[in-house]
Design an enzyme around this catalytic site. Structure first.
Site, PDB file in Angstrom:
ATOM      1  CG  ASP A  75      -2.308  -2.120   5.254  1.00 57.64           C
ATOM      2  OD1 ASP A  75      -0.955  -2.581   5.236  1.00 57.64           O
ATOM      3  OD2 ASP A  75      -2.743  -1.169   5.385  1.00 57.64           O
ATOM      4  CD  GLU A  91      -3.129  -0.944   2.208  1.00 56.25           C
ATOM      5  OE1 GLU A  91      -3.357   0.254   2.545  1.00 56.25           O
ATOM      6  OE2 GLU A  91      -3.552  -1.894   2.780  1.00 56.25           O
ATOM      7  CG  ASP A 113      -7.499  -3.844   7.104  1.00 51.41           C
ATOM      8  OD1 ASP A 113      -6.944  -4.161   5.958  1.00 51.41           O
ATOM      9  OD2 ASP A 113      -7.206  -2.771   7.838  1.00 51.41           O
ATOM     10  NE  ARG A 150      -6.991   1.781   9.651  1.00 51.39           N
ATOM     11  CZ  ARG A 150      -6.078   2.559   8.948  1.00 51.39           C
ATOM     12  NH1 ARG A 150      -4.920   1.571   8.446  1.00 51.39           N
ATOM     13  NH2 ARG A 150      -6.110   3.773   8.811  1.00 51.39           N
ATOM     14  CD  GLU A 210     -11.433  -0.419   3.955  1.00 53.41           C
ATOM     15  OE1 GLU A 210     -11.332   0.230   2.649  1.00 53.41           O
ATOM     16  OE2 GLU A 210     -12.764  -1.037   3.980  1.00 53.41           O
ATOM     17  CE1 TYR A 216      -2.453  -2.412   8.836  1.00 54.10           C
ATOM     18  CE2 TYR A 216      -4.355  -3.606   9.493  1.00 54.10           C
ATOM     19  CZ  TYR A 216      -3.978  -2.533   8.634  1.00 54.10           C
ATOM     20  OH  TYR A 216      -4.790  -2.173   7.678  1.00 54.10           O
ATOM     21  CG  HIS A 261      -5.639  -9.060  12.048  1.00 58.44           C
ATOM     22  ND1 HIS A 261      -5.431 -10.077  11.164  1.00 58.44           N
ATOM     23  CD2 HIS A 261      -6.385  -8.379  11.337  1.00 58.44           C
ATOM     24  CE1 HIS A 261      -6.217  -9.949  10.281  1.00 58.44           C
ATOM     25  NE2 HIS A 261      -6.883  -8.728  10.230  1.00 58.44           N
TER      26      HIS A 261
END
Length: 834
Positions: free
Chosen positions: A80, A7, A82, A295, A84, A293, A340
């Site tokens: 990432d 990203e 997740d 989130r 998104e 990470y 996570h």
């Protein structure tokens, strides 16, 4: 060659270094596509088919990825870990598939930390894209689109001054408004506390009166000073003996490592950071390889991280601070596929990193994670009751002693609204002891209303209700602030008038869709989609079947009918009952008219039914006193009045609005004279000889010269700006807007910088109506949109959509050619004038 897509460019450089030759790592710079902000982007009648447009500012990145894909043997999507991130990978894959450049081998890898071991281990365990997570993403985007693009036009047409509504945003706003209603309805209740101070073995302590003449007292039992004085006299006369001593051991366990939500809460409490600022810092720490990470809903740490944390505890403290067994925390995540590892440092030997805000947030994350593997704190709580010889009064004292601090040596969790300070140390007392009484007091108190929400407590409440998801909270709160539905005062949310009105509208006409239970149920259904338990299209069909007809029903209503319904809905707040029993709607000016809510171009206001004969008005949200007190005399014939658009000055028919940065309280005659004297002539421009004037317009303070404008930052600058500064500001304004005719006029609104290009976005009045411009691209506003209330997000969407239409640019140039031929005819009058 293997093409790896991540990203951010920071991650790309680091990961390419870890993977070595044979890998090319490129960044997508976040999302590359989205639903275009126009009707028809989601088509419910076609199975909720969606049109996706690539972001124009991502063209360079997508071209680089496409060029690299031509010679790649495999595509590794490493965005990432997740929902998104899964969506971004899917978008990249779809773009390449559409261009017929998709390599035969496509793999998805995720890693929770940007370290060499985490990245190489992830590359060894590739998987396919998770279709369930992608479906959940599509369902969420479709829901948000359908709600936003259905409600917002209704708001624009039926509720002047309203800007937009959103699925989660509107419910969060309702929480803020509901809390303000509680505070306004709250009536403080007086109560008194009687307490005595004692001393034993040189240690002072305080005991509170809890029983009097056989009656148990609660907090509100002593209601006034007379009762307090009577009780105080009894305590003063008594000789007290210890009747009982109760000692209880307490154990306090450390909190789990951070999740996204708890990190935002603690950073707000301890560091004063807004949720959006916290997430920006955490993103940077993650990309620098310093934390995992950020989130996540998970609270557990990986086994090797727990071992590293326990080693760090053993190195820093003695053996008593390390529990016999590693601590395990259970995740509260509702969807196992999205749970996570908790947020933690990637290296527990690094207690500090970076500087400034980054360092402070890293230290908070480090201390919380390390403390989660430390020993519990051991406390002792002592409760002592004392009675007088006559048996009339009972006093109680409590104290808490920390026997072993344990994890609290390093970290103690903050509280949103701390209770009374923890009780202090108590002397060693036994039944029958008679400590020395040193004083007696009776203190007055009043009950307190519930506190307004802070960022931390609002995030906590949203999470408790199951509304939204932690990764969205920062953006949700920022949207409320950007739309000016709320403001922050001493780090607490206060709803603005527009926020209250939007909430009232949604509660009155769309009650189900701003209810806490329904919104939480919808979140659970989205989790069911990502878990493979529910079809995403079925979820949308159920939602749309009820929502569409409801929206159509409201759209058909006349604005006057909507205002009348809101007038009744808001009656308890707008026209509360009066103590004397008189009609709260009676007009205080003419005495015969009735007050009611009206809708105007600039928003709602309260007016008399005898208008225009009776000119009584007050702004929505202001009490009766705001208008009923009549004009205030300032001096020299100047009066301060309050109209439907706010306070203004008037003398002999001349008027001047009172700027927001000039308070009504303490308004001086000198300032009033200055405001009424505007515009002020600064002097003659040294190049043209034409006058430069300073004034305050509809959109704030500004300079004007030869039909061109420059914005000033405050009212003070209108009166203080000299010739040199004025010339510079006008030159800077001209240079910044030299690309379009709109630059020579005062903008309707300045919206801020485009998040991707960095260009300033503004709303201008054009030949064919108001439009949004970044200096290069111009996008006409929808006819239903109010140019004064366009938000930065809406402007970005319009600019991006316009820039994405390549053919439209050609049409624009063609359309401009015809007027260009008439240019000589326009020049003739100009020469004559010269």
């Amino acid at each position: 060659m293997k093409l790896v897509v991540v990203e951010s460019p920071a991650k790309a450089k680091t990961i390419e270094k870890y993977l070595g030759p044979g890998h090319k790592v490129l960044a997508s710079y976040g999302h590359v596509r989205d639903l275009p902000p126009k009707d028809g982007s989601v088509r419910p009648d076609e199975g909720f088919a969606m049109d996706w447009d690539t972001y124009p500012d991502k063209a360079k990145q997508l071209k680089a990825i496409a060029d690299a894909a031509k010679s790649a043997d495999a595509l590794i999507l490493a965005t990432d870990p997740d929902r998104e991130g899964e969506a971004i990978s899917w978008h990249v894959q779809e773009v390449l598939k559409k261009k017929k450049l998709l390599p035969k081998t496509v793999e998805r890898v995720t890693f929770n930390a940007i370290t060499k071991s985490a990245v190489t281990e992830a590359m060894a365990r590739p998987r396919d894209l998770d279709e369930d997570l992608i479906d959940a993403y599509r369902a969420r985007r479709a829901l948000d689109y359908l709600v936003g693009f259905t409600l917002s036009p209704i708001l624009w047409r039926k509720l002047p001054g309203a800007k937009s509504a959103g699925r989660v945003q509107s419910v969060a706003l309702r929480l803020v408004v509901d809390r303000e209603r509680e505070i306004e309805l709250f009536r403080a209740q007086e109560y008194w506390q009687v307490a005595a101070t004692f001393e034993a073995d040189g240690t002072p302590f305080t005991a509170r009166l809890v029983g009097l003449d056989g009656t148990k007292l609660d907090r509100l039992s002593i209601a006034d000073k007379a009762m307090a004085d009577t009780a105080k006299a009894v305590v003063e006369a008594g000789r007290f003996t210890v009747a009982s001593v109760e000692t209880k051991p307490l154990s306090k366990n450390p909190p789990a490592p951070f999740t996204t939500s708890t990190l935002q809460q603690e950073a707000a409490r301890k560091l004063g950071y807004a949720a959006s600022h916290t997430m920006r810092l955490a993103q940077s720490l993650y990309e620098d390889g310093l934390i995992t990470y950020m989130r996540t809903d998970g609270v557990q740490m990986a086994g090797e991280a727990i071992s590293a944390a326990r080693k760090a505890v053993a190195d820093r403290y003695d053996a008593g601070y390390l529990p016999d067994k590693p601590r395990q925390y259970s995740s509260k995540a509702k969807n196992a596929q999205e749970a996570h590892e908790a947020i933690r440092p990637t290296d527990f030997s690094k207690a500090r990193a970076g500087s400034g805000d980054h360092a402070r947030l890293y230290e908070l994350i480090y201390n919380r994670a390390l403390a989660s593997q430390m020993a519990s704190a051991r406390l002792e709580r002592t409760t002592v009751e004392l009675t007088d010889g006559a048996g009339r009064a009972t006093l109680r004292a409590t104290g808490q002693v920390t026997l072993f601090a344990g994890f609290m040596t390093l970290y103690d969790e903050g509280r949103d609204d701390p209770a009374d300070e923890e009780a202090g140390r108590m002397p060693a007392l036994r039944s029958g002891d008679t400590p020395t009484k040193t004083g007696v007091s009776a203190t007055q108190h009043f009950t307190q209303p519930p506190p307004r929400y802070s960022e931390a407590s609002l995030v906590k409440r949203l999470e408790e209700l199951g509304i939204g998801r932690p990764s969205t909270y920062a953006a949700t709160l920022q949207t409320l602030k950007d739309r000016e539905y709320v403001r922050l005062d001493k780090n607490r949310f206060i709803p603005e008038e527009s926020g209250r009105l939007v909430t009232a509208f949604l509660e009155r006409f769309f009650e189900r869709y701003v209810s806490f239970d329904y919104t939480a149920e919808l979140e659970e259904e989205l989790d069911d989609v990502s878990g493979g338990r529910l079809d995403w299209q079925k979820l949308l069909e159920t939602f749309w079947r009820d929502f569409k007809p409801k929206a159509g029903e409201v759209m058909e209503q006349k604005p006057s009918d909507v205002t009348a319904a809101l007038d009744q809905f808001l009656e308890p707040w707008l026209f509360p009952a009066k103590e004397d029993g008189s009609d709260p709607r009676a007009c205080p000016l003419c005495g015969t008219g009735k007050l009611g809510l009206r809708g105007g171009r600039f928003g709602a206001f309260v007016a008399c039914s005898n208008y225009p004969e009776c000119k009584y008005t007050r702004r929505f949200g202001q009490g009766e006193d705001a208008a009923s007190e009549g004009p205030a005399e300032i001096g020299n014939g100047i009066e301060l009045k309050v109209g439907r658009f706010g306070p203004y000055l008037e003398r002999d028919g001349a008027r001047a609005s009172l700027p927001k940065d000039v308070p009504q309280d303490g308004l001086t005659l000198e300032m009033a004279e200055k405001l009424l004297s505007l515009p002020r002539e600064v002097g003659s421009h040294p190049d043209t000889g034409l006058p430069i004037t300073a004034s305050i317009g509809r959109y704030g303070p500004y300079l004007q010269h030869d039909g061109k404008y420059a914005r000033l930052s405050s009212t003070a600058e209108v009166f203080d700006t000299g010739m040199n500064a004025a010339v510079v500001k006008l030159a800077e304004a001209a240079a910044g807007g030299a690309r379009g005719r709109g630059a020579s006029r005062e903008p309707i609104a300045m919206l801020g910088a485009h998040p991707e290009s960095g260009k300033d976005l503004k709303v201008l009045e054009g030949r064919f109506g108001p439009y949004v411009s970044d200096g290069t691209t111009h996008a006409t506003l929808p006819k239903t949109a109010d140019p004064k209330t366009v938000t930065l997000e809406e402007a970005v969407a319009l600019i991006d959509a316009k820039a994405a239409k390549g053919p439209a640019k050609g049409k624009r140039k063609t359309a401009k050619k015809a007027p260009a031929k008439k240019a000589p005819a326009k020049k003739a009058p100009a020469k004559k004038k010269a």
